[in-house]
Design a protein around this motif. Sequence first.
Motif, short mmCIF file in Angstrom:
data_model
loop_
_atom_site.label_atom_id
_atom_site.label_comp_id
_atom_site.label_asym_id
_atom_site.label_seq_id
_atom_site.Cartn_x
_atom_site.Cartn_y
_atom_site.Cartn_z
N UNK A 328 -6.65 -1.61 35.25
CA UNK A 328 -5.37 -2.29 35.08
C UNK A 328 -5.50 -3.68 35.69
N UNK A 329 -5.12 -4.71 34.94
CA UNK A 329 -5.29 -6.08 35.41
C UNK A 329 -3.99 -6.86 35.25
N UNK A 330 -3.74 -7.72 36.21
CA UNK A 330 -2.62 -8.66 36.12
C UNK A 330 -3.15 -10.01 35.68
N UNK A 331 -2.50 -10.64 34.73
CA UNK A 331 -2.96 -11.92 34.20
C UNK A 331 -1.84 -12.94 34.31
N UNK A 332 -2.09 -14.01 35.04
CA UNK A 332 -1.16 -15.13 35.10
C UNK A 332 -1.47 -16.08 33.95
N UNK A 333 -0.47 -16.39 33.17
CA UNK A 333 -0.69 -17.14 31.93
C UNK A 333 -0.24 -18.59 32.01
N UNK A 334 -0.11 -19.12 33.21
CA UNK A 334 0.52 -20.43 33.36
C UNK A 334 -0.30 -21.58 32.79
N UNK A 335 -1.60 -21.36 32.55
CA UNK A 335 -2.41 -22.46 32.02
C UNK A 335 -2.51 -22.44 30.50
N UNK A 336 -1.79 -21.54 29.86
CA UNK A 336 -1.84 -21.45 28.40
C UNK A 336 -1.20 -22.69 27.78
N UNK A 337 -1.82 -23.23 26.77
CA UNK A 337 -1.28 -24.38 26.04
C UNK A 337 -0.35 -23.88 24.94
N UNK A 338 0.87 -24.37 24.94
CA UNK A 338 1.82 -24.04 23.88
C UNK A 338 1.55 -24.95 22.69
N UNK A 339 1.08 -24.37 21.61
CA UNK A 339 0.56 -25.18 20.51
C UNK A 339 1.49 -25.29 19.31
#
Length: 378
Positions: A328-339
């Motif tokens: 089970x992993x937690x992923x912070x998505x704050x660096x995702x580029x909104x395209x």
Amino acid sequence: MSTSRRDRRDFLKSSLLTAGASAFALGNVRVDAAQAQAAPQPQGAPRIQFAAIGLNHGHIYRQCEAVTRGGGQLVKFYAVEPELIAQFQKRYPQVPLAKSEQEILDDPNIKLVVSAAIASDRAPLGIRVMKAGKDFMSDKPAMTTLEQLADVRKVQADTRRIYSILYSEHYENKATVKAGQLVKAGAIGKVVQTVCLGPHRMTPKTRPEWFFKKENYGGILTDIASHDFDQFLFFTGSTEATIVASQVGNVNNPAYPGLEDFGDVMVRGNGGTGYIRVDWFTPDGLSTWGDGRLTILGTDGFIEVRKNVDIGGRSGANHLFLVDQKETRYIDSSDVVLSYGTQLVDDILNRTETAMPQKHAFLAMELALLAEKNARRI
């Protein structure tokens, strides 16, 4: 190990190393502190010029920001409500108010019109925009009746203009975009089902009169759940779907008889199944407008997205949990580029469909409208 398996492993590894936090909020007609500040301008020469018509929902700011990120320059806007005009000018002081809607429609330099008008007014406006030779981006819901949808489909087919719908809980939410990347990479195998939960805070004193009239907002499944039909289609890869069952009701707001404050739906597509629940019952004790969640069940694991808040204690928004056969992993998505905004501008320039296929945009609304029309009252 095969190249395809290595590529998949490497993609997943890099996807799981993101860090940071980013807040995401849906607005209503009020302007928050960020909106009251002058908006940033695109870097370099603008790729297109665009305008805004209809400011009746706070989503208009997200819409303008998305296009600006994509290289668009907001050059005009039009509205008739003095208070909404004043709010918009605080955010965009350099953008002139047009004398009329027609001034914008007649401007050959404007390639796109964005709108968050009263929901029942969006489709007729979009038709006028397309007939004027411009592309259109609507807030959701992009239409409030099946008849409006039929009219829009016909004009869009005749004019070949773009009629895009910004389903912001997907395209403007970094964790949801990240979930799409992971699903595409095969992180949870074949998608079986999506579960979308869309609780919202109502705060009646902040809402305009039209918000409580079903003929204006279209019903709770037409309005809020249109976000979730978009996500169901996207994550299951469904291109066809039917409503299995739906129900709506005014459970606890007798002072507003035109309001539906609860609704849920079961839907079946040619790529998977889905369940959707939406409501206006977010309590004041929550730190944000709604604990929106998305669960994607796959044959080899599942993903849960907590879009706006983690009530387990993590700060910020855009929380993503991935469970597979190993851990089970937690992923912070704050660096995702909104395209979405960049892709939409690309589509306007190249006459392509990279931001959102036209059939997908319309099918998500069709399912919402059918679910609403055939819903059982509770």
